[in-house]
Design an enzyme around this catalytic site. Structure first.
Site, PDB file in Angstrom:
ATOM      1  N   HIS A 138       1.760   0.781  -2.129  1.00 19.70           N
ATOM      2  CA  HIS A 138       2.509   0.564  -0.887  1.00 19.70           C
ATOM      3  C   HIS A 138       3.293  -0.749  -0.978  1.00 19.70           C
ATOM      4  CE1 HIS A 138       3.531   1.316   3.256  1.00 19.70           C
ATOM      5  NE2 HIS A 138       3.337   0.026   3.485  1.00 19.70           N
ATOM      6  N   GLU A 171      -8.438   8.836   4.922  1.00 19.52           N
ATOM      7  CA  GLU A 171      -7.824   9.686   5.953  1.00 19.52           C
ATOM      8  C   GLU A 171      -6.751   8.951   6.739  1.00 19.52           C
ATOM      9  OE1 GLU A 171     -10.585  11.680   8.533  1.00 19.52           O
ATOM     10  OE2 GLU A 171     -11.921  12.006   6.830  1.00 19.52           O
ATOM     11  N   GLU A 192       5.606  -3.894  -8.377  1.00 21.10           N
ATOM     12  CA  GLU A 192       4.944  -2.581  -8.399  1.00 21.10           C
ATOM     13  C   GLU A 192       4.718  -2.104  -9.834  1.00 21.10           C
ATOM     14  OE1 GLU A 192       6.300  -0.359  -4.306  1.00 21.10           O
ATOM     15  OE2 GLU A 192       7.553  -0.060  -6.068  1.00 21.10           O
ATOM     16  N   ASP A 201      -2.008   4.802   4.739  1.00 21.59           N
ATOM     17  CA  ASP A 201      -1.882   3.431   4.224  1.00 21.59           C
ATOM     18  C   ASP A 201      -3.043   2.548   4.682  1.00 21.59           C
ATOM     19  OD1 ASP A 201       0.549   4.138   3.012  1.00 21.59           O
ATOM     20  OD2 ASP A 201       1.704   3.587   4.775  1.00 21.59           O
ATOM     21  N   SER A 251       0.853  -3.700  -2.269  1.00 21.42           N
ATOM     22  CA  SER A 251      -0.586  -3.403  -2.218  1.00 21.42           C
ATOM     23  C   SER A 251      -0.890  -2.118  -2.965  1.00 21.42           C
ATOM     24  CB  SER A 251      -1.053  -3.195  -0.767  1.00 21.42           C
ATOM     25  OG  SER A 251      -0.747  -4.308   0.044  1.00 21.42           O
ATOM     26  N   ASN A 300      -3.127   4.643  -3.780  1.00 18.85           N
ATOM     27  CA  ASN A 300      -1.743   4.671  -3.307  1.00 18.85           C
ATOM     28  C   ASN A 300      -1.095   3.308  -3.507  1.00 18.85           C
ATOM     29  OD1 ASN A 300       0.583   5.733  -1.898  1.00 18.85           O
ATOM     30  ND2 ASN A 300      -0.053   4.539  -0.122  1.00 18.85           N
TER      31      ASN A 300
END
Ligand code: GRF
Length: 192
Positions: free
Chosen positions: A112, A145, A177, A148, A139, A110
């Site tokens: 972030h 689970e 990003e 972030d 990040s 992911n």
């Protein structure tokens, strides 16, 4: 030559999806060729759909509102990802909270827009801008689970210049990003 397959999930404008497609799709890194095999959105009006289409990729749309529970939606996501054969899934602005139905089955990362573990959640850019911190950053982490909360893979920070506007701050976040996420994908796929 090994071909490594990637899935990208998104909900919005898709600038990070576009960066991945421009920098990685069909490109070779050493002995590894990367193919984006699945682009998927939970929003039928997501800007990323047109961006994927420019690369000849027809996105799968799964509207979370069509499912009775988060778990049923996640099971449908897992089916699409498994069908695509992707070995790595990238959440690039995919704005859904995922359950263990997804997190226990899918190897995913992911993006972030803050220096985790600070500013988790959907308002990271605003909150990190308004904080008195002198740096902001981005990040990339493994999906777990915890929202972030998975292990951090890479981070990049920058100094907030005096008097920096919110618009300039946000632009800087997105620039980083677009560099960092494709780099991390290459590092993961070319090492495994
Ligand atoms: C990015 O800032 C990402 O970090 C956040 O959502 C935004 C998505 O932007 N989770 P885009 O759709 O890739 O342009």
């Amino acid at each position: 030559m090994a071909v490594k397959k990637l899935a990208v999930l998104f909900s919005g404008g898709g600038s990070n999806l576009e960066a991945i497609l421009q920098k990685l799709h069909g490109k070779t890194f050493g002995e590894t060729k990367i193919e984006v095999v699945l682009t998927l959105s939970n929003k039928a009006d997501a800007g990323g759909i047109a961006k994927a289409a420019k690369f000849g990729l027809q996105s799968v749309i799964l509207n979370h509102k069509d499912f009775a529970s988060r778990e049923e939606f996640d099971a449908a996501l897992v089916r699409e990802i498994e069908k695509s054969g992707a070995e790595l899934t990238v959440l690039a602005g995919f704005m859904r909270i995922l359950t263990p139905v997804f997190t226990s089955r899918v190897r995913a990362i992911n993006l972030h827009p803050s220096l985790l573990p600070l500013f988790k959640g959907a308002h990271a850019i605003e909150q990190s801008f308004e904080s008195d911190m002198k740096v902001g950053g981005v990040s990339v982490h493994w999906v777990s689970e915890e929202l972030d909360g998975g292990a951090i893979i890479a981070q990049r920070a920058f100094e907030k210049s005096a008097g920096m506007s919110f618009e300039a701050y946000e632009t800087k976040i997105h620039e980083i990003e677009h560099e960092l996420l494709p780099q991390v994908v290459v590092e993961i796929l070319c090492q495994s």
